[in-house]
Design a protein around this motif. Structure first.
Motif, short mmCIF file in Angstrom:
data_model
loop_
_atom_site.label_atom_id
_atom_site.label_comp_id
_atom_site.label_asym_id
_atom_site.label_seq_id
_atom_site.Cartn_x
_atom_site.Cartn_y
_atom_site.Cartn_z
N GLU A 9 -34.02 -42.28 -56.84
CA GLU A 9 -32.62 -42.47 -56.46
C GLU A 9 -31.71 -41.49 -57.19
O GLU A 9 -30.77 -40.95 -56.62
CB GLU A 9 -32.18 -43.92 -56.72
N ILE A 10 -32.01 -41.23 -58.46
CA ILE A 10 -31.23 -40.25 -59.23
C ILE A 10 -31.34 -38.88 -58.58
O ILE A 10 -30.34 -38.17 -58.43
CB ILE A 10 -31.69 -40.22 -60.70
N VAL A 11 -32.54 -38.49 -58.18
CA VAL A 11 -32.74 -37.20 -57.49
C VAL A 11 -31.91 -37.16 -56.21
O VAL A 11 -31.22 -36.17 -55.93
CB VAL A 11 -34.24 -36.96 -57.20
N ARG A 12 -31.96 -38.24 -55.43
CA ARG A 12 -31.20 -38.30 -54.18
C ARG A 12 -29.70 -38.18 -54.43
O ARG A 12 -28.99 -37.45 -53.71
CB ARG A 12 -31.51 -39.62 -53.47
N LEU A 13 -29.21 -38.85 -55.45
CA LEU A 13 -27.78 -38.79 -55.77
C LEU A 13 -27.37 -37.39 -56.24
O LEU A 13 -26.31 -36.89 -55.85
CB LEU A 13 -27.44 -39.83 -56.83
N ARG A 14 -28.21 -36.75 -57.05
CA ARG A 14 -27.90 -35.39 -57.51
C ARG A 14 -27.88 -34.41 -56.34
O ARG A 14 -27.04 -33.51 -56.30
CB ARG A 14 -28.90 -34.96 -58.57
N GLU A 15 -28.79 -34.59 -55.40
CA GLU A 15 -28.79 -33.73 -54.21
C GLU A 15 -27.53 -33.94 -53.38
O GLU A 15 -26.98 -32.98 -52.85
CB GLU A 15 -30.04 -34.00 -53.37
N ALA A 16 -27.06 -35.16 -53.30
CA ALA A 16 -25.82 -35.44 -52.56
C ALA A 16 -24.63 -34.79 -53.26
O ALA A 16 -23.75 -34.23 -52.59
CB ALA A 16 -25.60 -36.95 -52.44
N ILE A 17 -24.62 -34.83 -54.57
CA ILE A 17 -23.53 -34.18 -55.33
C ILE A 17 -23.55 -32.68 -55.07
O ILE A 17 -22.51 -32.07 -54.82
CB ILE A 17 -23.66 -34.49 -56.83
N GLU A 18 -24.73 -32.09 -55.13
CA GLU A 18 -24.85 -30.64 -54.88
C GLU A 18 -24.41 -30.28 -53.47
O GLU A 18 -23.72 -29.28 -53.27
CB GLU A 18 -26.28 -30.18 -55.12
N ALA A 19 -24.79 -31.09 -52.50
CA ALA A 19 -24.42 -30.82 -51.11
C ALA A 19 -22.90 -30.90 -50.94
O ALA A 19 -22.32 -30.07 -50.24
CB ALA A 19 -25.11 -31.82 -50.18
N ARG A 20 -22.29 -31.87 -51.56
CA ARG A 20 -20.83 -32.00 -51.46
C ARG A 20 -20.14 -30.82 -52.14
O ARG A 20 -19.13 -30.32 -51.67
CB ARG A 20 -20.38 -33.32 -52.04
N GLY A 21 -20.71 -30.38 -53.26
CA GLY A 21 -20.14 -29.23 -53.94
C GLY A 21 -20.24 -27.97 -53.09
O GLY A 21 -19.30 -27.18 -53.02
N ALA A 22 -21.36 -27.80 -52.41
CA ALA A 22 -21.54 -26.64 -51.54
C ALA A 22 -20.59 -26.70 -50.36
O ALA A 22 -20.00 -25.68 -49.96
CB ALA A 22 -22.98 -26.57 -51.05
N THR A 23 -20.40 -27.88 -49.80
CA THR A 23 -19.46 -28.05 -48.68
C THR A 23 -18.05 -27.73 -49.12
O THR A 23 -17.30 -27.06 -48.41
CB THR A 23 -19.53 -29.50 -48.14
N ARG A 24 -17.70 -28.18 -50.30
CA ARG A 24 -16.35 -27.93 -50.82
C ARG A 24 -16.13 -26.44 -51.05
O ARG A 24 -15.08 -25.89 -50.71
CB ARG A 24 -16.13 -28.71 -52.10
N LYS A 25 -17.12 -25.78 -51.64
CA LYS A 25 -16.99 -24.34 -51.89
C LYS A 25 -16.85 -23.58 -50.58
O LYS A 25 -16.06 -22.64 -50.48
CB LYS A 25 -18.20 -23.83 -52.67
N ALA A 26 -17.60 -23.99 -49.57
CA ALA A 26 -17.51 -23.33 -48.26
C ALA A 26 -16.13 -23.55 -47.65
O ALA A 26 -15.54 -22.62 -47.08
CB ALA A 26 -18.59 -23.86 -47.33
N ALA A 27 -15.59 -24.75 -47.78
CA ALA A 27 -14.27 -25.04 -47.24
C ALA A 27 -13.20 -24.24 -47.99
O ALA A 27 -12.28 -23.68 -47.37
CB ALA A 27 -13.97 -26.53 -47.34
N GLU A 28 -13.32 -24.17 -49.31
CA GLU A 28 -12.35 -23.41 -50.09
C GLU A 28 -12.40 -21.93 -49.71
O GLU A 28 -11.37 -21.26 -49.61
CB GLU A 28 -12.63 -23.58 -51.59
N ALA A 29 -13.61 -21.41 -49.50
CA ALA A 29 -13.75 -20.00 -49.12
C ALA A 29 -13.17 -19.74 -47.74
O ALA A 29 -12.56 -18.70 -47.50
CB ALA A 29 -15.22 -19.60 -49.17
N ALA A 30 -13.31 -20.69 -46.85
CA ALA A 30 -12.81 -20.51 -45.48
C ALA A 30 -11.28 -20.52 -45.43
O ALA A 30 -10.68 -19.87 -44.58
CB ALA A 30 -13.35 -21.61 -44.58
N PHE A 31 -10.66 -21.22 -46.34
CA PHE A 31 -9.21 -21.35 -46.30
C PHE A 31 -8.49 -20.42 -47.30
O PHE A 31 -7.29 -20.48 -47.41
CB PHE A 31 -8.79 -22.80 -46.54
N LYS A 32 -9.23 -19.55 -47.99
CA LYS A 32 -8.59 -18.57 -48.87
C LYS A 32 -8.06 -17.43 -48.03
O LYS A 32 -8.68 -16.95 -47.09
CB LYS A 32 -9.58 -18.03 -49.89
#
Length: 60
Positions: free
Chosen positions: A36-59
């Motif tokens: 479960e810890i692995v699954r949660l860490r992967e979800a955090i990483e995925a959300r971070g990647a999504t956020r970075k992509a969104a920030e890059a798209a709106f710069k």
């Protein structure tokens, strides 16, 4: 009541009673929690990647 009729939960709840669990059951719980810890860490990483992509798209 037969031993087969007693069903242990397949999940773990934080704070649940562990006094009656065997070493094997406790080891299984640790495995579940580690997975479960692995699954949660992967979800955090995925959300971070999504956020970075969104920030890059709106710069501009």
């Amino acid at each position: 009541m037969d031993d087969e009729e007693i069903k242990r939960p397949k999940t773990h709840e934080v704070g649940m009673a562990i006094d009656t669990m065997s070493v094997e059951e406790l080891t299984e719980r640790i495995g579940l929690l580690e997975a479960e810890i692995v699954r949660l860490r992967e979800a955090i990483e995925a959300r971070g990647a999504t956020r970075k992509a969104a920030e890059a798209a709106f710069k501009f």
